[in-house]
Design an enzyme around this catalytic site. Structure first.
Site, short mmCIF file in Angstrom:
data_model
loop_
_atom_site.label_atom_id
_atom_site.label_comp_id
_atom_site.label_asym_id
_atom_site.label_seq_id
_atom_site.Cartn_x
_atom_site.Cartn_y
_atom_site.Cartn_z
N ASP A 104 51.51 -7.91 5.40
CA ASP A 104 50.67 -7.83 4.22
C ASP A 104 49.47 -6.94 4.56
O ASP A 104 48.69 -7.26 5.45
CB ASP A 104 50.20 -9.25 3.85
CG ASP A 104 50.00 -9.43 2.36
OD1 ASP A 104 49.37 -8.54 1.75
OD2 ASP A 104 50.47 -10.45 1.82
N ASP A 142 48.45 -5.40 -0.71
CA ASP A 142 47.63 -6.24 -1.57
C ASP A 142 46.84 -5.39 -2.57
O ASP A 142 46.22 -4.39 -2.18
CB ASP A 142 46.67 -7.02 -0.67
CG ASP A 142 45.98 -8.16 -1.38
OD1 ASP A 142 46.68 -9.05 -1.88
OD2 ASP A 142 44.73 -8.16 -1.45
N GLU A 178 51.34 -4.46 -4.67
CA GLU A 178 50.96 -5.42 -5.71
C GLU A 178 50.11 -4.68 -6.74
O GLU A 178 49.07 -4.14 -6.40
CB GLU A 178 50.16 -6.56 -5.09
CG GLU A 178 49.87 -7.67 -6.09
CD GLU A 178 48.72 -8.58 -5.67
OE1 GLU A 178 48.68 -9.72 -6.14
OE2 GLU A 178 47.85 -8.14 -4.89
N HIS A 215 52.57 -16.73 -3.66
CA HIS A 215 51.52 -17.65 -3.21
C HIS A 215 50.35 -17.75 -4.19
O HIS A 215 49.44 -18.54 -3.95
CB HIS A 215 51.02 -17.20 -1.84
CG HIS A 215 50.35 -15.85 -1.92
ND1 HIS A 215 51.05 -14.69 -2.21
CD2 HIS A 215 49.06 -15.48 -1.80
CE1 HIS A 215 50.20 -13.67 -2.25
NE2 HIS A 215 48.99 -14.12 -2.00
N ASP A 216 50.33 -16.93 -5.22
CA ASP A 216 49.25 -16.98 -6.22
C ASP A 216 49.71 -17.65 -7.51
O ASP A 216 48.90 -17.83 -8.43
CB ASP A 216 48.79 -15.56 -6.61
CG ASP A 216 48.12 -14.81 -5.47
OD1 ASP A 216 47.52 -15.46 -4.59
OD2 ASP A 216 48.20 -13.56 -5.48
O1 TEU Z 1 45.99 -11.12 -5.44
C1 TEU Z 1 45.40 -10.32 -6.43
C2 TEU Z 1 44.94 -11.05 -7.60
O2 TEU Z 1 44.38 -10.42 -8.45
C3 TEU Z 1 45.18 -12.50 -7.63
O3 TEU Z 1 44.11 -13.08 -7.02
C4 TEU Z 1 45.41 -12.95 -9.00
O4 TEU Z 1 44.72 -12.20 -9.91
C5 TEU Z 1 45.01 -14.34 -9.24
O5 TEU Z 1 45.50 -15.20 -8.29
C6 TEU Z 1 45.56 -14.76 -10.55
O6 TEU Z 1 44.55 -15.37 -11.26
C7 TEU Z 1 45.97 -10.67 -4.13
C8 TEU Z 1 46.52 -11.76 -3.24
O7 TEU Z 1 47.86 -11.96 -3.57
C9 TEU Z 1 45.67 -12.96 -3.37
O8 TEU Z 1 46.18 -14.06 -2.65
C10 TEU Z 1 44.29 -12.62 -2.88
O9 TEU Z 1 43.42 -13.69 -3.10
C11 TEU Z 1 43.74 -11.39 -3.60
O10 TEU Z 1 44.68 -10.33 -3.69
C12 TEU Z 1 42.57 -10.83 -2.82
O11 TEU Z 1 43.02 -10.28 -1.63
#
Ligand code: TEU
Ligand code: CA
Length: 549
Positions: free
Chosen positions: A101, A203, A245, A319-320
């Site tokens: 990542d 990311d 992403e 994971h989000d």
């Molecule tokens: O996620 C990007 C992101 O915008 C997410 O945080 C998403 O918008 C949110 O969870 C939905 O409401 C990436 C990673 O996948 C995330 O785990 C990180 O927290 C974020 O970037 C910052 O690095």
């Protein structure tokens, strides 16, 4: 990329590991690299071609590793660089690649670059970050919000300027306009590529071309130039998978990222099927009711847009995001049936499927009842802000239970023993209480488990080019209960039919789909000859491979 016409990741299925929650080898309650190594046989048996590891780098863990303080060190709670090299070798021996990542839109505020940048405006690293004076009348330079709530600008007392951060204040944005920063990132990427990794998940890569002064965060004017430069200076010419992403991606920008002559990425994660289910004003914290017609429309649009160029990624969760079977299926009445149905629909589309850890055994959202049970920085920030804005604590918990990020982050459920066999200690976040019946052990010993359904689908993709390359066409787009599509390659046709409902239903099949063939996947019974009407059971799904009529 000077890649072969058919890269390996076209037939691959990728498995996402969230290291903190996957497998703990030393009883400190936190998953780690030796724990992952210990589970490689399980993943090889599932048939995945690569593992995307969420960040394993040194980090204060304000955002569970998406805040990196040393890009070339492994976080001590996850292990050592030697453990990492061991993981790469052991995975490779099983035909599995390791995808790292890459979190380079921002670093941690504990990264030496940022610490140095804070020593003074003349610091050598000052310009690695984005600093601005207060607005003319005082206060923040402009009104760009942080994605995690509040302003994207925080004031730094001793140097008298604001710095820019699109996530928490502990995740300062890196300044991609600075060529020296870019060169350092590329050097670091090559250092990992030389260790034998199979690629990068990038990311929030759509944010690196930002122009904060013009209020531009996503898809800034230099974004694609930076990605082409990155490609040329790092993985171009190497046989790796790169997936960016990109919450802002549209079908046309996806072609810029992943088009065959673009020299940028293999593919992007786009989130339109996720965000279409959010409240237009309050976002994911006020989920809308499930709407199959809307979901089909979005998935179909992307299938068609990237039919001839570019490449799709396919996923229900990460994971989000909430757990797929909780979000789109039915965990009370039809847990197994609906989890298999979702897998069938997704894995037979065109693109590279991603399985998020635990999805393959049907892990579900968590029924947390108090805010103390949540660990996620986004959830905790939003809790404070929404309560300040007058939302009731119960309403917030309801939203967090439906869509919060900790749903996906509870420990992997391996066995029915204490803490689901994840740790011998106390897990950093509570285990979902349903581990007694939803766990890997039970799934392995049941030939009709969700796990075995996933294993079969992953094999099918390797066996049938029609799944990899067939042309997509959907049917009955306005039907609110059934999802029906075909994939056609040469004179082969694959027909996929799914009931997205706990209700039985009668399906009138269009004439051209009255197909006879081999049923290659099903969750109740094999259909082999399809006539004008079909009776489908709750969440029934199957796929028939036959000759085109
Ligand atoms: O996620 C990007 C992101 O915008 C997410 O945080 C998403 O918008 C949110 O969870 C939905 O409401 C990436 C990673 O996948 C995330 O785990 C990180 O927290 C974020 O970037 C910052 O690095
Ligand atoms: Ca551990």
């Amino acid at each position: 990329m000077s890649e072969a016409k058919n890269p390996w990741w076209h037939t691959a299925t990728i498995y996402q590991v969230y290291p903190r929650s996957f497998s703990d080898s030393n009883g400190d309650g936190i998953g780690d690299l030796p724990g992952i190594i210990h589970r490689l046989d399980y993943l090889a048996d599932l048939g995945v071609s690569a593992i995307w590891l969420s960040p394993i780098f040194k980090s204060p863990m304000d955002d569970n590793g998406y805040d990196i303080s040393d890009y070339r060190e492994v976080a001590p709670e996850f292990g050592t660089l030697a453990d990492f090299d061991h993981l790469v070798a052991e995975a490779k021996a099983r035909g599995i690649g390791i995808i790292l990542d890459l979190v380079v839109n921002h670093s941690s505020d504990e990264h030496p670059w940022f610490l140095d940048a804070c020593t003074g405006r003349d610091s050598r690293y000052r310009d690695f970050y984005i600093w601005r004076d207060a607005a003319p009348g005082g206060g923040v330079p402009n009104d760009i919000p942080s994605i995690f709530g509040g302003s994207a600008w925080s004031f730094h007392e001793s140097t008298g300027q604001y710095y820019f951060h699109q996530f928490t204040r502990r995740q300062p944005d890196l300044n991609w306009e600075n060529p020296e920063l870019r060169a350092q990132v590329y050097e670091m990427m090559n250092w990992w590529l030389d260790r034998g990794i199979a690629g990068f998940r990038m990311d929030v890569i759509d944010l690196i071309g930002k122009e904060p002064d013009r209020g531009i965060t996503a898809e800034g004017p230099y974004l694609h130039r930076y990605l082409q430069e990155m490609h040329d200076k790092t993985y171009g010419g190497r046989d790796v998978l790169t997936v960016g992403e990109a919450w802002s991606a549209t079908p046309s920008s996806a072609l810029l990222y992943s088009g065959r002559d673009r020299n940028e990425l293999s593919m992007v994660f786009q989130f339109e099927h996720v965000t279409q289910a959010w409240d237009p004003e309050h976002g994911k914290w006020r989920p809308r009711d499930f709407d199959l017609v809307a979901l089909k429309k979005v998935l179909g649009k992307w299938q068609l847009a990237l039919a001839d160029d570019g490449w799709n990624s396919l996923f229900w969760g990460n994971h989000d995001l909430p757990r797929a079977v909780s979000k789109y299926g039915d965990i009370s009445g039809y847990h197994t049936e609906s989890a298999k149905m979702l897998a069938t629909v997704l894995h037979l589309l065109k693109g590279t499927p991603y399985v998020y850890q635990g999805e393959e055994i049907g892990m579900t959202n968590v029924p947390f009842t108090t805010i103390e049970q949540y660990k996620d920085v986004e959830t905790l920030n939003m809790h404070r802000l929404h309560l300040e804005a007058g939302l009731s604590p119960d309403d917030f918990i309801a939203g967090a239970n439906a869509n919060g990020r900790d749903n996906a982050r509870t420990p992997m459920q391996w066995t029915d023993a204490e803490h689901a066999g994840f740790t011998t200690g106390i897990p950093w976040i509570e285990v979902n209480p349903n581990f007694r019946h939803i766990n890997v052990d039970a799934s392995l010993s049941d030939s009709s488990s969700i796990l075995n359904h996933y294993r079969a689908l992953i094999q099918l993709r390797k066996q049938h080019p029609v799944i990899v390359y067939g042309r997509y066409q959907s049917y009955l787009d306005q039907d609110p209960q059934f999802f029906i599509y075909t994939r056609t390659l040469g004179d082969q046709r694959l027909l996929v039919i799914a009931n997205f409902s706990a209700k039985e239903g009668t399906l009138e099949l269009p004439e051209e789909l009255h197909l006879a063939g081999q049923c290659i996947s099903y969750n109740y019974r094999p259909f082999e000859r399809l006539g004008a009407t079909l009776q489908l059971k709750p969440y029934e799904a199957f796929a028939v491979l036959g000759a085109k009529r």
